[in-house]
Write an enzyme that holds these catalytic residues in place. Structure first.
Site, PDB file in Angstrom:
ATOM      1  N   ASP A  76      12.665 -23.369 -19.223  1.00  0.00           N
ATOM      2  CA  ASP A  76      12.443 -24.700 -19.816  1.00  0.00           C
ATOM      3  C   ASP A  76      13.464 -25.524 -20.040  1.00  0.00           C
ATOM      4  OD1 ASP A  76      11.147 -26.783 -21.376  1.00  0.00           O
ATOM      5  OD2 ASP A  76      11.753 -25.771 -23.248  1.00  0.00           O
TER       6      ASP A  76
ATOM      7  N   SER B 264      -1.069 -26.485 -30.856  1.00  0.00           N
ATOM      8  CA  SER B 264      -0.532 -25.286 -30.694  1.00  0.00           C
ATOM      9  C   SER B 264      -1.057 -24.160 -31.385  1.00  0.00           C
ATOM     10  CB  SER B 264       0.735 -25.298 -30.988  1.00  0.00           C
ATOM     11  OG  SER B 264       1.566 -26.540 -30.211  1.00  0.00           O
TER      12      SER B 264
END
Lengths: 381, 629
Positions: B351, B327
């Site tokens: 999401d 990430s």
């Protein structure tokens, strides 16, 4: 007396009977004597330079024997007969040099030898040392002297081909000797002085121009170290510093045979080949070197006499060039070891260890003898 | 007019040649006279000079090695210097039987057969006749005394003082500065034999290797007179060597130590870069090793220990370690997405805890299984939301992603002067076709968006990508040498600056990273809370073993060495970046839990004064054209 005179002139048989063994063998006594003196001296110096190696002496002695046989064999041929085979020899020689050049670039290294395992192994460049002057002499002898510009240019072209091929090997010493032997023929043939002067005058500005505009710095550096090896004391200069000390410490009379210190102990990496004069200078002093030079001068003098007395133009040019090239050997070798000239690989004739150069040199003297002993009787009176 | 017929005039030819014979004879005599004159000069005029040299003595040319350039840290603390050290040398030509002399040395010093073997190997490295070859270094007082007492049995053996490289800081800089070692046979073939004729050591890795030509200098030489036993009696002529150039590094020893302390004995890597200048302030790869061991030849045992250690101390994790950036790449992907126009700061993605490509069953999971609901860019960065970046990567496509990430240095060497930096890998359609003979699948693009998949980066590349976000695209290759003999190093191959359509994109990325540290739901808010200044940061995880579809990462089932690597990148102060840091903790598992505190400790060490407050020079934000937040 008068009766005798008559008969002598009319009958060759009498002359034949009077001829000594040497004459019948077509061997020149003076040259032979001087060569044997050199050979004996060589063995003495080599014994010391090689660290008392009988093995090396035996090899050198047998090379000398082979060289003598070659010399005598060549002396049997009439120069006219030799001349007939010269052009073919030159062409074959150049072809062999090209073969070496191509093979060398494929095989990386071993670029000087032609080697057919089990059959023969030789350096074509060595043959060129004799074929080169023979070729130019053959070419110019058929023409009127002094050579005209056209013939000079053709001659130079014929010299340039093997010269460049040998430079590429790279073998600077041999290529220089080939160049010298060819150009000495031109010189002997009466190359006009103003052309010689002109050539020298042309070289200078071309060299200066190359130096200033064409060459890279590293190339200049390489040439500078070549011209002045002592500026590079960790590379080639090392040999020169050592050889100068060896010669210089010999003084007038030398330290005595086998008593040299500088030249032993491996200070000189090539003490028994190209740098052998340093051993001689250290152990036998100035006197020893001068004696050696005297023998060389006598050989050269005899060679020049043979040149002057030769009957054919081919013989004259050939003999003159071989003699002068012999002097170049001496000059370049002693000059480089004593720090006067750049280091190129030229052996000291008859003294340095090395079979190939011995055989080539003696073959050259064979040619001189052939020129001298095959004259017609009438002119010898 | 008819040409006159040329007839061959033999008499004239003979006369011509005879004249030339006379000229030749004169030339021979003259040149012989020159030779005799030269010999007279050497053997009579210079006789005294040469004979003194030769009477029991020898002239000898010996190279004088140049002193190797010193290496300092940015404050002038010595990192590499040259220390006099006593070595034992053997001159083969003076020993008589050198094998026997070696036996005597081994016997006198009480050494082992292994040492004898080593000596023999070193003897064979002699290059010139009469060269004293060093076979044993760092002699102790006792060893010197033993040699002296037995000198009569050891012809050609000498104890000489030499300058030998020394690294007073030990293991601190082994992976950046590297070390020198003895010249091996392969190197010998490629070296300039003259310039290295007196040198026994050469840079093997790191700065010592990269700047070898500058550090080495130019050899000098002296003509010396030695006696029959090889002892130098006097110097006849001397040309001084030119010493090597001194190098001042960008590294700061205090920061280096602080970074090592922050890692606290864990295996891992830390890189700190000044984003304004590209100067590498600290470079840690842990565990490390003592470079001094390598200088005079490491023993077989010590080397085997280093080489076979499970912790791999010889492995340079900063430059050679390859990890998926995880990430930590998201801020860079965000800038790319904004510039490519596939998202705006306001773009929202829902999401549910996973992402699905249209017409595919496969579920690409968010790390937070329950999902974050509607997320925009700021939240996506703050929460490290995977779903948002799957969507972003899908919209970008592999080609644009490859193009943008390459501009940030992924998949290529980024440093200016670091030896053997790995290139890493930024995959593309082309790459996959050539190496795998397969087409590119859309799913592979998705996972690139969160820094997984084929992508491989070094910690240095992660730090540089972060520094680029901090410096708003200004490319300066990270470098270790600040000055070489006062001159800054020159980049022969500079990278083009990254120019985006709207400079505020940089602020979007930075803002998201600040939220990671200081936002109410930021993943590293626990670290951010304790900071005395604002940090922009991003956590990441590099998988060590693959997790199959439908399986969960269960730490209890994994051996310690199969746990994920913890990553964290960041820069600070956020509004006026002075330091960009990348940290990788091997098997540390949690980027924000394990790696983030290390990053903050490094930043603290650099930015805070003794009073625990931001140093004054870092306080005021520069007057910049960026819009105020």
């Amino acid at each position: 007396m008068n009766g005798n005179f008559d008969r002598t002139l009319s009958s060759e048989d009498v002359m034949r009977r009077r001829a000594t063994l040497l004459q019948r063998l077509h061997v020149d006594g003076i040259l032979l004597l001087l060569l044997l003196v050199l050979a004996a001296g060589s063995l003495f110096v080599l014994y010391s330079a090689s660290g008392k190696s009988w093995d090396l002496l035996a090899k050198q002695a047998s090379s000398f024997g082979i060289g003598l046989v070659a010399m005598v064999v060549i002396a049997q041929f009439e120069p006219r007969f030799l001349a007939r085979w010269v052009p073919a020899g030159y062409v074959i020689g150049v072809l062999l040099l090209i073969v070496v050049d191509v093979m060398g670039h494929n095989a990386m290294g071993a670029t000087r030898w032609i080697n057919i395992p089990g059959v023969i192994r030789f350096q074509p460049a060595e043959f060129m040392k004799i074929l080169m002057p023979a070729t130019i002499a053959w070419y110019l002898a058929k023409r009127s002297l002094p050579p005209r510009l056209k013939h000079v240019i053709v001659s130079l072209a014929m010299i340039a081909v093997p010269f460049i091929l040998v430079v590429r090997q790279p073998d600077l010493g041999t290529s220089l000797l080939i160049l010298a032997s060819g150009t000495f023929v031109l010189f002997m043939a009466g190359l006009q002085w103003r052309w010689i002067a002109g050539a020298v005058a042309a070289v200078v500005p071309v060299a200066v121009g190359m130096w200033m505009f064409v060459m890279h710095d590293y190339q200049k550096q390489r040439i500078l170290t070549f011209l002045d090896p002592e500026s590079d004391p960790l590379g080639t200069g090392w040999n020169i510093i050592q050889s100068k000390a060896a010669i210089g410490s010999g003084g007038v009379f030398g330290k005595g045979w086998l008593l040299g210190t500088q030249s032993h102990l491996d200070f000189l990496p090539e003490s028994h080949t190209d740098f052998i004069i340093a051993v001689l200078g250290e152990e036998f002093g100035l006197v020893g070197i001068c004696l050696l030079l005297l023998v060389y001068l006598l050989l050269i003098a005899r060679g020049l006499v043979i040149t002057a007395q030769a009957q054919t133009l081919f013989g004259k040019l050939m003999a003159g060039s071989l003699t002068m090239t012999f002097f170049v050997y001496v000059l370049v070798n002693i000059g480089m070891v004593s720090g006067l000239l750049p280091v190129v690989g030229v052996p000291l004739p008859f003294i340095s260890y090395g079979g190939t150069s011995l055989v080539t040199l003696l073959s050259g003297f064979g040619v001189l003898m052939a020129v001298h002993t095959h004259r017609k009787w009438i002119a010898q009176v | 007019m008819p040409q006159p017929i040329r007839l061959k005039d033999h008499e004239k030819d003979a006369r011509l040649v005879r004249n030339r014979v006379i000229v030749g004879a004169v030339a021979v005599l003259l040149l012989t006279a020159v030779l005799v004159a030269r010999l007279y000069y050497l053997q009579v005029i210079q006789y005294e000079y040469h004979s003194t040299l030769s009477e029991n003595n020898r002239v000898h040319v010996q190279p004088v090695p140049p002193t190797r350039g010193l290496i300092f840290d940015r404050n002038g603390v010595v990192i590499a210097d040259n220390r006099p050290s006593f070595s034992l040398t053997v001159t083969r030509e003076r020993t008589g039987d050198w094998e026997q002399v070696l036996d005597v040395i081994v016997e006198v010093l009480g050494l082992s057969a292994d040492d004898r073997e080593l000596f023999e190997k070193r003897m064979k490295q002699g290059r010139r006749p009469f060269e004293p070859v060093p076979i044993l270094f760092e002699l102790s007082e006792e060893q010197i005394a033993r040699i002296a007492v037995n000198q009569f049995r050891l012809p050609g053996v000498e104890v000489v003082a030499q300058l030998v490289r020394h690294y007073p800081q030990g293991a601190h800089f082994a992976h950046s500065v590297g070390y020198v070692g003895r010249i091996n046979e392969k190197e010998l073939k490629e070296l300039d034999p003259i310039n290295y004729s007196g040198t026994h050591h050469i840079g093997k890795t790191g700065i010592e290797r990269f700047y070898e030509p500058e550090l080495h200098g130019q050899v000098g030489y002296e003509e010396v007179e030695t006696n029959a036993r090889g002892r130098v009696l006097r110097v006849l002529k001397r040309t001084d060597p030119k010493p090597g150039k001194d190098i001042v590094l960008t590294l700061d020893i205090r920061l280096q130590e602080a970074a090592e302390a922050a890692l606290g004995g864990r295996r891992g890597a830390v890189v700190a870069i000044d984003p304004r200048t590209g100067e590498v302030l600290a470079m840690v790869s842990q565990p490390s090793f003592d470079p001094n061991l390598f200088v005079t030849g490491i023993s077989f045992k010590d080397y085997a220990e280093l080489r076979d250690s499970l912790d791999r101390p010889l492995y340079n994790r900063v430059l050679r370690g390859l990890y998926p950036p995880g990430s930590t790449i998201k801020p860079v992907v965000a800038v790319a997405g904004l510039d490519a126009g596939v998202i705006t700061p306001a773009t929202r993605v829902f999401d549910p805890g996973f992402y699905q490509l249209p017409n595919y069953d496969h579920k690409y999971r968010n790390w937070n299984r329950s999902g974050d609901g509607w997320v925009n860019l700021e939240t996506a960065l703050m929460r490290s939301n995977d779903t948002y970046f799957y969507d972003l990567a899908h919209k970008m496509g592999i080609d644009r992603l490859h193009q943008y990430l390459s501009r940030f240095g992924i998949g290529q060497r980024v440093s200016l002067d670091m030896f053997e930096e790995a290139t890493g890998l930024m995959p593309s359609r082309e790459w996959k076709r050539i190496t795998r003979r397969q087409v590119w699948y859309p799913g592979e693009t998705l996972i690139l968006g969160i820094g997984q998949g084929y992508m491989q980066t070094t910690p240095l590349q992660m730090a540089q990508a972060t520094a680029l976000v901090a410096s708003r695209g200004k490319w300066i290759r990270p470098h270790l040498a600040r000055t070489i003999e006062g001159q800054p190093p020159v980049d022969p191959n500079p990278m083009p600056d990254i120019v985006v359509r709207d400079p505020s994109y940089w602020d979007q990325a930075r803002n998201g990273m600040e939220q990671v540290m200081h936002g109410a739901r930021g993943t590293a808010r626990k670290v951010g809370e304790t900071a005395a200044y604002r940090i922009a940061g991003k956590s990441g995880t590099a998988q060590v073993v693959a997790i199959r579809q439908g399986e969960r990462y269960d730490r209890s089932k994994l051996q310690e060495r199969h746990r994920d690597h913890a990553l964290f990148v960041g820069f600070a102060p956020a509004e006026n970046p002075r330091i960009a840091v990348a940290v990788m903790v091997e098997n540390g598992e949690s980027g924000s839990g394990v790696a983030a505190p290390v990053v903050k400790q490094v930043m603290d060490a650099w930015l805070l004064g003794e009073d625990g407050q931001l140093k004054p020079e870092y306080r005021s934000p520069p007057t910049s054209p960026e819009p105020s937040r």
